[in-house]
Design an enzyme around this catalytic site. Structure first.
Site, PDB file in Angstrom:
ATOM      1  N   GLY A 199       0.806  -1.209   0.000  1.00  0.00           N
ATOM      2  CA  GLY A 199       0.000   0.000   0.000  1.00  0.00           C
ATOM      3  C   GLY A 199       0.840   1.261   0.000  1.00  0.00           C
ATOM      4  O   GLY A 199       0.521   2.233  -0.701  1.00  0.00           O
ATOM      5  N   VAL A 216       9.067   4.367  12.000  1.00  0.00           N
ATOM      6  CA  VAL A 216       8.154   5.301  12.653  1.00  0.00           C
ATOM      7  C   VAL A 216       8.083   4.965  14.139  1.00  0.00           C
ATOM      8  O   VAL A 216       7.876   3.814  14.517  1.00  0.00           O
ATOM      9  CB  VAL A 216       6.740   5.230  12.042  1.00  0.00           C
ATOM     10  CG1 VAL A 216       5.785   6.158  12.794  1.00  0.00           C
ATOM     11  CG2 VAL A 216       6.779   5.584  10.563  1.00  0.00           C
ATOM     12  N   CYS A 241      -4.315 -12.415   4.463  1.00  0.00           N
ATOM     13  CA  CYS A 241      -4.573 -13.536   3.555  1.00  0.00           C
ATOM     14  C   CYS A 241      -5.118 -14.740   4.315  1.00  0.00           C
ATOM     15  O   CYS A 241      -4.411 -15.716   4.588  1.00  0.00           O
ATOM     16  CB  CYS A 241      -3.323 -13.929   2.788  1.00  0.00           C
ATOM     17  SG  CYS A 241      -3.723 -15.060   1.415  1.00  0.00           S
ATOM     18  N   ASP A 283      -3.433  -3.553   5.489  1.00  0.00           N
ATOM     19  CA  ASP A 283      -3.610  -4.414   6.653  1.00  0.00           C
ATOM     20  C   ASP A 283      -3.710  -3.659   7.978  1.00  0.00           C
ATOM     21  O   ASP A 283      -4.208  -4.207   8.957  1.00  0.00           O
ATOM     22  CB  ASP A 283      -2.441  -5.406   6.752  1.00  0.00           C
ATOM     23  CG  ASP A 283      -2.373  -6.361   5.579  1.00  0.00           C
ATOM     24  OD1 ASP A 283      -3.342  -6.411   4.798  1.00  0.00           O
ATOM     25  OD2 ASP A 283      -1.349  -7.062   5.446  1.00  0.00           O
ATOM     26  N   THR A 298      -5.859  -8.514   2.120  1.00  0.00           N
ATOM     27  CA  THR A 298      -5.149  -9.143   1.008  1.00  0.00           C
ATOM     28  C   THR A 298      -4.523  -8.094   0.100  1.00  0.00           C
ATOM     29  O   THR A 298      -4.881  -6.912   0.148  1.00  0.00           O
ATOM     30  CB  THR A 298      -6.096 -10.001   0.144  1.00  0.00           C
ATOM     31  OG1 THR A 298      -7.011  -9.129  -0.556  1.00  0.00           O
ATOM     32  CG2 THR A 298      -6.886 -10.988   0.992  1.00  0.00           C
ATOM     33  N   CYS A 336      -9.076 -13.779  -2.852  1.00  0.00           N
ATOM     34  CA  CYS A 336      -8.193 -14.796  -2.305  1.00  0.00           C
ATOM     35  C   CYS A 336      -8.080 -15.943  -3.307  1.00  0.00           C
ATOM     36  O   CYS A 336      -9.034 -16.712  -3.488  1.00  0.00           O
ATOM     37  CB  CYS A 336      -8.739 -15.325  -0.982  1.00  0.00           C
ATOM     38  SG  CYS A 336      -7.666 -16.565  -0.216  1.00  0.00           S
TER      39      CYS A 336
END
Length: 438
Positions: free
Chosen positions: A42, A106, A189, A324, A333, A367
């Site tokens: 992401g 971070v 997942c 996530d 996923t 999936c």
């Protein structure tokens, strides 16, 4: 107290890993229009999209890891069908050109002051923040782990340190119980814990060992899969291949020196069962990023609190999230990230124009349920667990074409499409059809 918290300075958390950080001096200050936290799927995908939206010089990404992994392929690595090397690329090779890469971890997010502190003492301020910090694996919540991985016969496809141990355990299997687990937490997942079971069953058949094996799947869930259409097909496979499924059984201890796994019965508190194993695949408990959990951005559990349609934070309008780390009520996923990335990019572009977001994420996720070394059931569905299928045939049926897509097509699209911000949106598999695949 809140005021004092916001006055808190960023302090470095040790110097042992300073060699992996940028050369910025401790306590240096930086500012970016668009700050992205996390260099996973992401984070890099959104950095690419934000570069096009606001210009590379206005975007920074905070990520300490030098190596980026395409984790969906680890299911196949654990079954000997792919190599670990094929799953990795240097993070530097994936960073959008011109985007600032802050090679730090971070440490703290302060949304009230629009600042982020890193573990080398750097303070970064932002106008807009995209949080893509993923989730955390908690092997330590199972008694006997992670130290149990030092013993043979046990592996886990969820970590680069342990995925090859799965393949070694499968190769070394002689006779007895092959046990596969699913924890009592959200996971990324959710199909992966049983994919390796089907692949192991296929390998044991191919090598003539299946007659001496009991293949057991112990899951904390009350169902084999959350969407009935695909669950019905999986139950048929389970019955046909003589696989033992125990619902509501959660792994709580591994006695690796004795090759024993201890499970609790979630429907009968206090009841436990010990199973001897010849092979054990562990799916670890998982939880929210500790950075998010300790910040005002978290919901009551610790996940990033987002509007599930726009992916904008529920309290801080200049904060967004993907993947996530979020509390979006859909399966975690890579396909979900692909769908989210297009929606989030649209949301941010509207916010920058001081307009109302007009694109809604419907919870699309996918999936590819690997059921053998040449077949896959491609599950696609939304927030409501309703199938959102791409292809003009029943995707609940095992197909060779879907296996080819999982093993060969999707990795290519990941590296050259999704991470570059060129591929995504609701129903990302439709892009394959647009490319002429039938």
């Amino acid at each position: 107290m809140a005021a004092l918290r916001h006055l808190k300075q960023c302090h470095p958390r040790g110097i042992a890993i300073s060699q992996f950080h940028t050369s910025s001096p401790a306590s240096a200050k930086q500012h970016y229009k668009m700050l992205v936290l996390g260099g996973g799927t992401g984070g890099i995908a959104m950095s690419s999209r934000m570069k096009r939206l606001v210009g590379a010089e206005n975007v920074a990404l905070v990520e300490p890891s030098e190596i980026h992994y395409y984790q969906p392929i680890w299911t196949l690595v654990g079954a000997g069908a792919k190599t670990v090397a094929s799953s990795s690329r240097p993070t530097a090779s994936l960073m959008p050109s011109g985007v600032k890469w802050v090679k730090s971890k971070v440490q703290e997010i302060n949304p009230e002051t629009n600042t982020v502190c890193t573990d080398d003492g750097t303070e970064i301020s932002y106008e807009y923040l995209i949080v893509a910090l993923g989730l955390e694996l908690h092997y330590e919540k199972i008694k006997g782990l992670p130290e149990g991985f030092e013993h043979p016969k046990i592996g886990s496809n969820y970590s680069v340190q342990t995925v090859e141990k799965t393949w070694k355990a499968l190769q070394d299997f002689k006779e007895g119980n092959a046990v596969f687990t699913f924890p009592n937490t959200p996971v990324k997942c959710a199909g992966a814990p049983q994919k390796i079971m089907y692949l192991s069953d296929a390998y044991l058949r191919k090598t003539g060992k299946r007659a001496k094996a009991n293949v057991i799947y112990n899951t904390s869930l009350p169902v084999i899969f959350g969407v009935k259409k695909y669950a019905d097909s999986l139950w048929e496979i389970v019955k046909k291949r003589d696989l033992q499924i125990n619902l509501r059984h959660n792994l709580i201890e591994v006695r690796a020196d004795k090759q024993e796994a201890v499970f609790e019965n979630l429907d009968k508190p206090g009841e436990t069962k010990v199973i001897e194993y010849e092979m054990l695949h562990v799916t670890p408990p998982m939880g929210p990023s500790s950075v998010i959990k300790g910040s005002p951005l978290a919901d009551e559990i610790g996940w990033l609190d987002l509007n599930k349609e726009t992916l904008q934070h529920t309290k801080y309008p200049n904060v967004f999230g993907i993947g996530d780390c979020t509390n979006l009520p859909t399966s975690k996923t890579g396909a979900a990230v692909a769908a989210q990335s297009a929606v989030l990019s649209r949301t941010i572009s509207k916010i920058l124009k001081k307009e109302k977001p007009d694109k809604k994420y419907d919870g699309y996720t996918s999936c590819p349920l690997v059921t053998s070394y040449n077949t896959v059931i491609l599950a696609e569905f939304d927030y409501n667990g309703q199938p959102l299928e791409t292809f003009p045939f029943n995707q609940a049926k095992e197909r060779r074409l879907m296996y080819h897509m999982k093993t060969d097509v999707m990795p290519h699209l990941y590296w050259h499409g999704l991470l570059r911000g060129l591929w995504g949106g609701p129903g990302p598999y439709r892009k394959i059809m647009h490319l002429g695949m039938k």
